[in-house]
Structures are given as structure tokens and as C-alpha cells.
Write an enzyme that holds these catalytic residues in place. Structure first.
Site, PDB file in Angstrom:
ATOM      1  N   GLY A 176       7.953   1.198   4.192  1.00 28.69           N
ATOM      2  CA  GLY A 176       7.421   1.865   5.451  1.00 28.69           C
ATOM      3  C   GLY A 176       5.982   2.129   5.241  1.00 28.69           C
ATOM      4  CG  ASP A 177       2.517   4.452   3.763  1.00 27.11           C
ATOM      5  OD1 ASP A 177       1.583   3.301   4.009  1.00 27.11           O
ATOM      6  OD2 ASP A 177       2.012   5.524   3.543  1.00 27.11           O
ATOM      7  CG  PHE A 178       4.910  -1.769  -0.113  1.00 21.76           C
ATOM      8  CD1 PHE A 178       5.923  -1.226  -1.314  1.00 21.76           C
ATOM      9  CD2 PHE A 178       4.358  -3.064  -0.696  1.00 21.76           C
ATOM     10  CE1 PHE A 178       6.073  -1.889  -2.466  1.00 21.76           C
ATOM     11  CE2 PHE A 178       4.643  -3.727  -1.899  1.00 21.76           C
ATOM     12  CZ  PHE A 178       5.536  -3.071  -2.799  1.00 21.76           C
ATOM     13  CG  ASN A 182       2.496   5.383  -1.030  1.00 12.74           C
ATOM     14  OD1 ASN A 182       2.143   6.389  -1.431  1.00 12.74           O
ATOM     15  ND2 ASN A 182       2.475   5.141   0.317  1.00 12.74           N
TER      16      ASN A 182
END
Length: 251
Positions: A176-178, A182
Site C-alpha cells: 500500500g505504501d511500498f 518502509n
């Protein structure tokens, strides 16, 4: 949480843009504590549930305790050994090819999880509903758009998202927020775990591919192509890249 935290020293971590507060608790095995209220508290709750689901499936930060009370939330996790991809890159830019390979390997494994076992949705319909609310409430930072969206309004970007939305295919578990910040890697460039998983869910794989591909834009097309080759995607779908890049601009 006091018994778990003990006498550790508290250090505010200014990284990230969640709107809450993050502290590194140092000593006797470092921990991280996230706090937020209202919408941020919901995001922290989303992350806590997803971290518990990931345990035993993929390397991820280990949740130790989660508490919610009076529209506030606290999430305590064990610190992962190593540094984020962008922290390693800042330390030694020559590590970029190895970082890309490590991220690509992790992403292939994540996308190979059985989506039928994942209870979380993150498909285009879900993200667009959130994006509309962001635009409606004036929460989009138009000054932070990528160069090729310079001069666009948040409404322009949302209109492009809605035009392209039918091409999205929710087929796999996505982070989702690669982004470079992260995943945590050790000195051997092995991923020790993922963080900031509040948007994890079943969605179009381009949700992850587009964000990381754009992350690499400043390092040149050869590095972007290295990533695509490593995940077995030599010829990406330009429209699906555009869709998810536009969606990301709205958060």
C-alpha cells in the site's frame, strides 16, 4: 504498556507524515511507540491489525501492544534490526542496486501470498473513496506533486484517477505504501521486515509497483528498469502506473 516500556529513554522520531507522534524507546531492546488521535488513531489501528496478520507470513515489525481510548490510539512494536532503504542509500549511494534487488525480492514474495486469506481490502474503490474525502476536505498538498503533475489541482488528479480506475485489477496482497523508507534491511541487504502497513490489503499489484518505480525516478531509468526486471515485469502497463501514481499524489 508501562511494564513493557520499562526505563527506556524516549527519542522523538520526526520521520514520516502520519500526523501523529512516533517515539523510539531506547535500551534493553529498542521499541517504537506510535500515538495519534481521531483519523490518525484509526490509521494506527489499521496498522496494528495488519501487523498481527503479517506475523508468520512475511517479515514485519512485531506488535507488542495496542490500546485505544477516547479517540486516541497507541501502538507499541519491537524495533527491527537494520536501517530503512533510504537511510542506507543516504549512507552509501553505491548500495542502490542491492537495495533495489532486496525490495524486489520482498515484493515478489508479498504479492505471492494467497489473497483469499487476506481480510483487508485496498482496491481502487476503497482508495478512491478515501481520495475523494482528501480532496473534499482540502487535505491534498498540491505543492508536493511530482514534476509531471506540476500545475495540476487536486481535482485534476482525482479526475484522472477516476478516468483510469476501471483498468485496476485487485489480484494480490499489496503493501500500500511500498517506498524506500518502509522496508528495513540489515548490513547484508537482507530485508528484516516491513513497516507502515496501514494500507495493506488486496489490490492491484501496480499499487506497490508504481510507488517504488516513482521512488527510483531520481536515480534514472536504468534503476527503474532494474526493479521492473527483478520482479519479472519488463514491459509495464503505462496506464496502471499512471493510475496509481495519481492516487498516491492524493495522500
Amino acid at each position: 504498556m508501562a511494564a513493557l516500556i520499562g526505563e527506556r529513554a524516549w527519542r522523538r522520531d520526526a520521520a514520516g507524515e502520519s500526523g501523529g507522534a512516533v517515539y523510539r524507546l531506547v535500551g534493553g531492546g529498542d521499541l517504537y511507540l506510535k500515538w495519534g488521535e481521531h483519523a490518525v488513531a484509526q490509521a494506527i489501528a489499521d496498522e496494528a491489525h495488519r501487523l498481527w496478520w503479517l506475523q508468520g507470513r512475511m517479515p514485519a515489525a512485531r506488535p507488542l501492544s495496542f490500546v485505544t481510548q477516547d479517540a486516541q490510539a497507541w501502538l507499541l512494536t519491537a524495533a527491527l534490526p537494520g536501517r530503512s532503504g533510504d537511510a542506507w542509500l543516504e549512507r552509501d549511494p553505491a548500495l542502490l542496486p542491492r537495495i533495489i534487488d532486496a525490495f524486489a525480492s520482498f515484493l515478489v514474495q508479498l504479492h505471492a501470498l494467497d489473497p483469499a486469506e487476506c481480510p483487508f481490502r485496498a482496491d481502487a474503490a476503497v482508495r478512491i473513496a478515501d481520495a475523494r474525502r482528501q480532496v473534499r476536505e482540502g487535505l491534498v498538498d498540491e505543492d508536493d506533486f511530482d514534476p509531471d503533475h506540476e500545475g495540476w489541482s487536486a481535482g485534476d488528479v482525482l479526475a484522472e484517477v477516476e478516468r483510469l480506475a476501471p483498468i485496476a485489477k485487485a489480484t494480490c496482497v499489496t503493501h500500500g505504501d511500498f517506498s524506500l523508507g518502509n522496508l528495513i534491511l540489515d548490513e547484508g541487504m537482507t530485508v528484516t521486515g516491513c513497516i507502515d502497513v496501514g494500507r495493506l490489503g488486496v489490490a492491484d499489484p501496480y499499487q506497490d509497483i508504481a510507488i517504488f518505480w516513482q521512488n527510483l525516478a531520481e536515480h534514472g531509468p536504468a534503476m527503474q528498469q532494474r526493479f521492473l526486471d527483478a520482479i519479472g515485469l519488463r514491459q509495464p502497463d503505462a496506464d496502471r502506473l499512471a493510475l496509481h501514481r495519481c492516487l498516491d499524489e492524493l495522500f
